[in-house]
Write an enzyme that holds these catalytic residues in place. Structure first.
Site, PDB file in Angstrom:
ATOM      1  N   THR A 124      11.181  -1.684  -1.229  1.00 41.27           N
ATOM      2  CA  THR A 124       9.758  -1.613  -1.583  1.00 41.27           C
ATOM      3  C   THR A 124       9.063  -0.442  -0.884  1.00 41.27           C
ATOM      4  O   THR A 124       9.485  -0.038   0.219  1.00 41.27           O
ATOM      5  CB  THR A 124       9.072  -2.942  -1.171  1.00 41.27           C
ATOM      6  OG1 THR A 124       7.666  -2.746  -1.130  1.00 41.27           O
ATOM      7  CG2 THR A 124       9.495  -3.417   0.215  1.00 41.27           C
ATOM      8  N   ASP A 125       7.986   0.034  -1.499  1.00 39.13           N
ATOM      9  CA  ASP A 125       7.190   1.089  -0.847  1.00 39.13           C
ATOM     10  C   ASP A 125       6.524   0.575   0.429  1.00 39.13           C
ATOM     11  O   ASP A 125       6.067   1.361   1.256  1.00 39.13           O
ATOM     12  CB  ASP A 125       6.133   1.653  -1.821  1.00 39.13           C
ATOM     13  CG  ASP A 125       5.107   0.634  -2.325  1.00 39.13           C
ATOM     14  OD1 ASP A 125       5.247  -0.569  -2.029  1.00 39.13           O
ATOM     15  OD2 ASP A 125       4.161   1.062  -3.024  1.00 39.13           O
ATOM     16  N   GLU A 126       6.474  -0.759   0.592  1.00 31.53           N
ATOM     17  CA  GLU A 126       5.762  -1.318   1.749  1.00 31.53           C
ATOM     18  C   GLU A 126       6.451  -0.994   3.072  1.00 31.53           C
ATOM     19  O   GLU A 126       5.854  -1.117   4.137  1.00 31.53           O
ATOM     20  CB  GLU A 126       5.569  -2.834   1.574  1.00 31.53           C
ATOM     21  CG  GLU A 126       4.808  -3.120   0.294  1.00 31.53           C
ATOM     22  CD  GLU A 126       4.286  -4.535   0.147  1.00 31.53           C
ATOM     23  OE1 GLU A 126       4.072  -5.211   1.160  1.00 31.53           O
ATOM     24  OE2 GLU A 126       4.085  -4.956  -1.017  1.00 31.53           O
ATOM     25  N   TYR A 148       7.011  -9.390   6.074  1.00 36.72           N
ATOM     26  CA  TYR A 148       7.773  -9.106   4.850  1.00 36.72           C
ATOM     27  C   TYR A 148       8.308  -7.674   4.869  1.00 36.72           C
ATOM     28  O   TYR A 148       9.507  -7.442   4.708  1.00 36.72           O
ATOM     29  CB  TYR A 148       6.881  -9.318   3.616  1.00 36.72           C
ATOM     30  CG  TYR A 148       7.416  -8.656   2.363  1.00 36.72           C
ATOM     31  CD1 TYR A 148       8.607  -9.088   1.779  1.00 36.72           C
ATOM     32  CD2 TYR A 148       6.746  -7.568   1.760  1.00 36.72           C
ATOM     33  CE1 TYR A 148       9.112  -8.461   0.627  1.00 36.72           C
ATOM     34  CE2 TYR A 148       7.244  -6.955   0.618  1.00 36.72           C
ATOM     35  CZ  TYR A 148       8.428  -7.401   0.057  1.00 36.72           C
ATOM     36  OH  TYR A 148       8.934  -6.784  -1.067  1.00 36.72           O
ATOM     37  N   LYS A 152      12.186  -6.074   5.041  1.00 38.56           N
ATOM     38  CA  LYS A 152      12.758  -5.177   4.035  1.00 38.56           C
ATOM     39  C   LYS A 152      13.191  -3.857   4.688  1.00 38.56           C
ATOM     40  O   LYS A 152      14.233  -3.286   4.345  1.00 38.56           O
ATOM     41  CB  LYS A 152      11.751  -4.916   2.909  1.00 38.56           C
ATOM     42  CG  LYS A 152      11.402  -6.116   2.061  1.00 38.56           C
ATOM     43  CD  LYS A 152      12.559  -6.664   1.238  1.00 38.56           C
ATOM     44  CE  LYS A 152      12.965  -5.771   0.092  1.00 38.56           C
ATOM     45  NZ  LYS A 152      14.011  -6.423  -0.768  1.00 38.56           N
TER      46      LYS A 152
END
Ligand code: NAD
Ligand code: TYD
Length: 334
Positions: A124-126, A148, A152
């Protein structure tokens, strides 16, 4: 080609399985999914009876099961399985570490032992954290802010370590916020649509000016297909559409499409550690793999709203808490 898809009963995984079986008559898919609250076999009803599709219920952190599955012979593993909701990670990070970190390591280890040809880690970009101006490239440092995104980011580092140390052919994708059919209605877009249909308040965190880059799930699936087919091992690919919206802009668009009033909006306390803005430079996947998003934002959003209008039973069952019972009846004891 034989592929093992993990987390294929969730939002993106189920869209991916439908897409890939439609595009590739000679691909076979095994879907390994634990069926947490977010896993829903109803998302796969269109492929359920396809002889090229098989469902296995299980945990990606279960070493024996994962080892047995990969020993059967498999060309590609694509890992969607995850705990995926930031708010839940703030309440309890433990399942995020179990699945997103330990589970990924178990898959990598099995891929290593069974000589898998390609391992795609759906990230994810997060993992990059928040950016005030400009956009993150694949070389930007990881700066995860939520449990989260930290889980990741940990998985991404493990993937790169397994490539560099053992030569496991891992490619990592980092995609922006997805929208489309079958998204669990705890996430912003299906929550807004379903609450609006029910004339219930729409909770907006903080000032509603946080920015996300929204991509239609089908475009994400197409990008993942490109990485499965042509991605370079050890490489990271950002996937985004460049469609940046504040949460308030997005919510007003959705309310407009539904013909609902803005006074449904209710400002609530902000999410702790809430990332202000995500933005990606997705140039590499375009240049190197020839991928570009194919669905204009307005059309894809209108199609998404229409899907939730046409599939009220799907989200109402989830929201009413009847889903677990329904699922037992429909699928497990057939
Ligand atoms: P989701 O929560 O809808 O689905 C997750 C699926 O994984 C569910 O079917 C669940 O049952 C399964 N699962 C959870 N733990 C498992 C375990 N231990 N073993 C096997 N299966 C397990 O998530 P999603 O939105 O479809 O996201 C899929 C992937 O894409 C995730 O890895 C997520 O980090 C990533 N991603 C999501 C977005 C987004 O906007 N939704 C954006 C970028 C990346
Ligand atoms: P979300 O769909 O949870 O995705 P992510 O946090 O992974 O980007 O949330 C998208 C944005 O919407 C995020 O800025 C948080 C905000 N949000 C709300 O304002 N209200 C809500 O009820 C939810 C679920 C999210």
């Amino acid at each position: 080609m034989k592929i093992v898809v993990t987390g294929g009963a969730g939002f993106i995984g189920s869209n991916f399985i439908g897409y890939i079986l439609g595009e590739h008559p000679d691909w076979e898919v095994t879907n390994l999914d634990k069926l947490t609250y977010a896993g829903n076999l109803e998302n796969l009803k269109d492929v359920h009876d396809d002889p090229r599709y098989r469902f296995v219920r299980g945990d990606i952190a279960d070493r024996d099961l994962v080892g047995r599955l990969l020993a059967e012979g498999c060309d590609v593993v694509i890992n969607f399985a995850a705990e995926s909701h930031v708010d839940r990670s703030i309440m309890d990070a433990s399942p995020f570490i179990h699945t997103n970190v330990v589970g990924t390591q178990v898959l990598l280890e099995a891929a290593r032992h069974h000589g898998i040809r390609k391992f795609v880690q759906v990230s994810t970009d997060e993992v990059y954290g928040s950016i005030a101006q400009g956009s993150f490239t694949e070389e930007s440092p990881l700066c995860a802010n939520s449990p989260y995104s930290a889980s990741k980011a940990s998985a991404d580092l493990l993937c790169l370590a397994y490539w560099r140390t053992y030569g496991v052919p891992v490619s990592i994708t980092r995609c922006s916020n997805n929208f489309g059919p079958y998204q669990f209605p705890e996430k912003l877009i299906p929550l807004v649509i379903s609450n609006a249909i029910e004339n219930r308040p729409i909770p907006v965190y903080g000032d509603g000016l946080n920015v996300r880059d929204w991509i239609y799930v089908q475009d994400h699936c197409c990008a993942l297909e490109a990485v499965v087919e042509r991605g370079t091992p050890g490489e990271v690919y950002n996937i985004g559409s460049g469609q940046e919206k504040t949460n308030l802009e997005l919510i007003h668009t959705l309310l407009g499409l539904l013909g609902k009033p803005g006074d449904l909006i209710e400002f609530v306390a902000d999410r702790p550690g809430h990332d202000r803005r995500y933005a990606l430079d997705a140039g590499r996947i375009g240049r190197e793999l020839g991928w570009a998003p194919g669905h204009p934002f307005e059309e894809a959003m209108a199609a998404t709203v229409e899907w939730y209008l046409q599939n009220e039973a799907w989200w109402r069952r989830i929201k009413s808490g009847e889903y677990a019972e329904y699922y037992e009846r429909m699928y497990l004891h057939r």
